[in-house]
Structure formats: C-alpha cells, structure tokens
Write a protein that holds these residues in place. Sequence first.
Motif, short mmCIF file in Angstrom:
data_model
loop_
_atom_site.label_atom_id
_atom_site.label_comp_id
_atom_site.label_asym_id
_atom_site.label_seq_id
_atom_site.Cartn_x
_atom_site.Cartn_y
_atom_site.Cartn_z
N ASP A 30 42.66 116.41 -21.43
CA ASP A 30 42.00 116.24 -22.72
C ASP A 30 40.98 115.10 -22.64
OD1 ASP A 30 43.36 118.30 -24.17
OD2 ASP A 30 45.14 117.04 -24.16
N ALA A 31 40.52 114.64 -23.80
CA ALA A 31 39.53 113.58 -23.86
C ALA A 31 40.11 112.26 -23.34
CB ALA A 31 39.03 113.42 -25.29
N GLY A 32 39.22 111.28 -23.16
CA GLY A 32 39.64 110.00 -22.62
C GLY A 32 39.50 109.99 -21.11
N VAL A 33 40.23 109.08 -20.47
CA VAL A 33 40.19 108.94 -19.02
C VAL A 33 41.48 109.50 -18.44
CG1 VAL A 33 40.01 107.36 -17.07
CG2 VAL A 33 38.75 106.88 -19.17
N THR A 34 41.35 110.52 -17.60
CA THR A 34 42.51 111.11 -16.93
C THR A 34 42.45 110.76 -15.45
OG1 THR A 34 42.65 112.97 -18.47
CG2 THR A 34 43.70 113.25 -16.33
N GLY A 35 43.50 110.14 -14.96
CA GLY A 35 43.58 109.77 -13.56
C GLY A 35 44.28 110.85 -12.75
N LEU A 36 43.67 111.24 -11.66
CA LEU A 36 44.24 112.21 -10.73
C LEU A 36 44.62 111.44 -9.48
CD1 LEU A 36 44.81 115.23 -10.14
CD2 LEU A 36 42.47 115.39 -9.26
N VAL A 37 45.92 111.24 -9.28
CA VAL A 37 46.37 110.32 -8.24
C VAL A 37 47.22 111.04 -7.20
CG1 VAL A 37 48.43 109.62 -9.53
CG2 VAL A 37 47.50 108.08 -7.81
N GLY A 38 47.11 110.56 -5.98
CA GLY A 38 47.88 111.12 -4.87
C GLY A 38 47.34 110.58 -3.57
N ALA A 39 48.15 110.67 -2.53
CA ALA A 39 47.72 110.19 -1.22
C ALA A 39 46.58 111.06 -0.70
CB ALA A 39 48.90 110.23 -0.24
N ASN A 40 45.91 110.58 0.34
CA ASN A 40 44.88 111.38 0.98
C ASN A 40 45.52 112.70 1.45
OD1 ASN A 40 42.84 109.46 0.67
ND2 ASN A 40 43.42 108.41 2.56
N GLY A 41 44.85 113.82 1.12
CA GLY A 41 45.40 115.12 1.47
C GLY A 41 46.29 115.72 0.40
N ALA A 42 46.39 115.05 -0.76
CA ALA A 42 47.25 115.57 -1.82
C ALA A 42 46.64 116.75 -2.56
CB ALA A 42 47.57 114.45 -2.83
N GLY A 43 45.34 116.97 -2.41
CA GLY A 43 44.68 118.09 -3.07
C GLY A 43 43.71 117.68 -4.16
#
Length: 325
Positions: A30-43
């Motif tokens: 949705d609106a705002g700031v969405t963080g997509l987090v994961g190690a390198n290679g997580a997709g």
Amino acid sequence: MGVIQTEALTKRYGSSSGVAALDGLTIDVDAGVTGLVGANGAGKSTLIKILLGLLSPTSGDARVLGHDIRTEGEAIRTAVGYMPEHDCLPPDMRAIDFVVHMGQVSGLPAAAARERAADVLRHVGLAEERYRLMGGYSTGMKQRAKLAQALVHDPALIMLDEPTNGLDPAARDDMLALVRRIGHDFGIPVLVTSHLLGELERISDHVVVLDSGHLLRSEATQSFLGDTGVVLVEVIGDAAPDGTPAQARMGEALAARGVSCRARGALIEIDPDRRDGIPEEQAAAVHDALRDLVRDTAADLGLGLVRVQPQTGRLEDVFREEAAR
C-alpha cells in the motif's frame, strides 16, 4: 486497491523443477514506504524486475497500480520510477543532461523535463553539482543522481533497489532520510529493497521479509518492533571479594529470588513470564513489580542501576525464528 498485489507469484530458472527465485509469493503493498528485506539471493531484485514487466514469471499473477504485469508492462514503466542497484550512469554526461534526457524518455516535453530535472536534483542534494560530469561523482552522488532520474517524471510509485549500496554511514543516513521524505512528504509510495535489516526498521511503514524466494512475513513495521516482554537490566559496581563481577552478582541474586535471567553481553536478560519471585497478587502489574525487585536487589548489593528497559523486537528475530524451526 493497493499499489502492488501479487498472487502465488513464482519464478523458476531452467525446467519446471528448477531453482525458484520466487516461490508462491502473495503480498499486498500500500501507500507509504514498504521495505523489501532479505539476504542477497532472496529474490528481491527478481521481484522488482517482474513487477516492472522486464522479466516474465513462471506462474502466478501480479498487478502494479492496477496494471497487469503480463500485458501492461509499458504502462507500468511509464508510471513507475525505478532506481537500479548497479551503477548505470554514463560517465561522460552531466547530471542535469542525463536527468533531462530521462524525463523526456518518460514522455515529458523538453522544457518541462529541464524544469523538473533542476527541481529533483535540488531535492536530492545535487543542485551545486548538476553541471559536473557524473564520471567524477562519488558513490553517494551517483546514488543521488540515480534517485533523481527515478523521480523526474513525477511517478505514481518509486521502486528503489538497494539505494544505500556502497555508501558510508553518513551518506547512508542521508539517503534513508530522502527515501522517507519521498514516501511521506511527497506522498509517493515507495518499495525499497535492502539486505541491511536495521535500515528498513528505521524508515519503513511496512516490511516484507523474503528468504530464498519464500515469504517469511509481511506486516506493519511496528508489529516487528513491539515489546517482546523481555526486560534488559544493566548494573555497574565493584566485583565481589572472590572476583565475581557486578553483572554476575546481580544475576545470581535475582535467580536466588526466583527470577529467570541470563547474561547477554554486558546486560542481564529477564523473562518476566517466569517470575516466581513476584507475588501472584501483583501479576496485573508484573512489570512494575519486576522493576521494584530489580531496584531493591541492586540496592542490597550496593550496585548502581544503569537501566531497566523492555526489549523490543528486531527484524533479525524473524530469521532467528525461521532458523530455529
């Protein structure tokens, strides 16, 4: 309708049983700031490329700003500002010329593109450096130039792939402040990726955690950072005559009073749910009772009480919990 929706989105390389970069991913952004987090290679980068229509999924569906990723990739790329992870700036161009060009590529007339370019370069902190060749830019300046080109056409959504990559701590803080400003002051939804968990805790409203293409959690950031119920205690003071340090003395005294605790670096970690030393009639005010008990124990030992504070959750805890399963 949200900004981004995916349904069982899957990307495999090779045969149908090949390596899955994404595996059945279902999320809503949705609106705002969405963080997509994961190690390198997580997709993370694979997901962004699919959302931009640059990479076809093996199966599943997704929509960005209401557009189907399979059939409306051009419409998505027109409406979205994208900052790639890797260095992609032509070294023999000035920032102002590059950002103007990117504005025109996105459909802006020449005059409007030049006006917008000057505006966004000022916003990202490159007003004084906009006439320099980008080949002489520092890493931080290059990242700002990449951010400026993502903003120049006034997009309805920004996707930032590892925007702090290669930055020193001060430049990283400045970039994170810019990202948060875009999502909140400018009102443009932001999807930002990072493998540095603490960064996203600081700036995001919502966090999506990926691990080897699988979704671990997708929740409001505050739900990750809430009070865990654990209490951390720090004391200072002299060691006992037998050499036992202040922290160990405090831990032993608390244990003798029925409190479950253990050492955690220079701190003592207490689980208040195991509180045999606290009277049952005070259970409704367990944290207050625990603080009283800690205070009295420190006073009895002649130790200084530096802090008694609740431990909040961290994004790292998600990966620890997954590994413990």
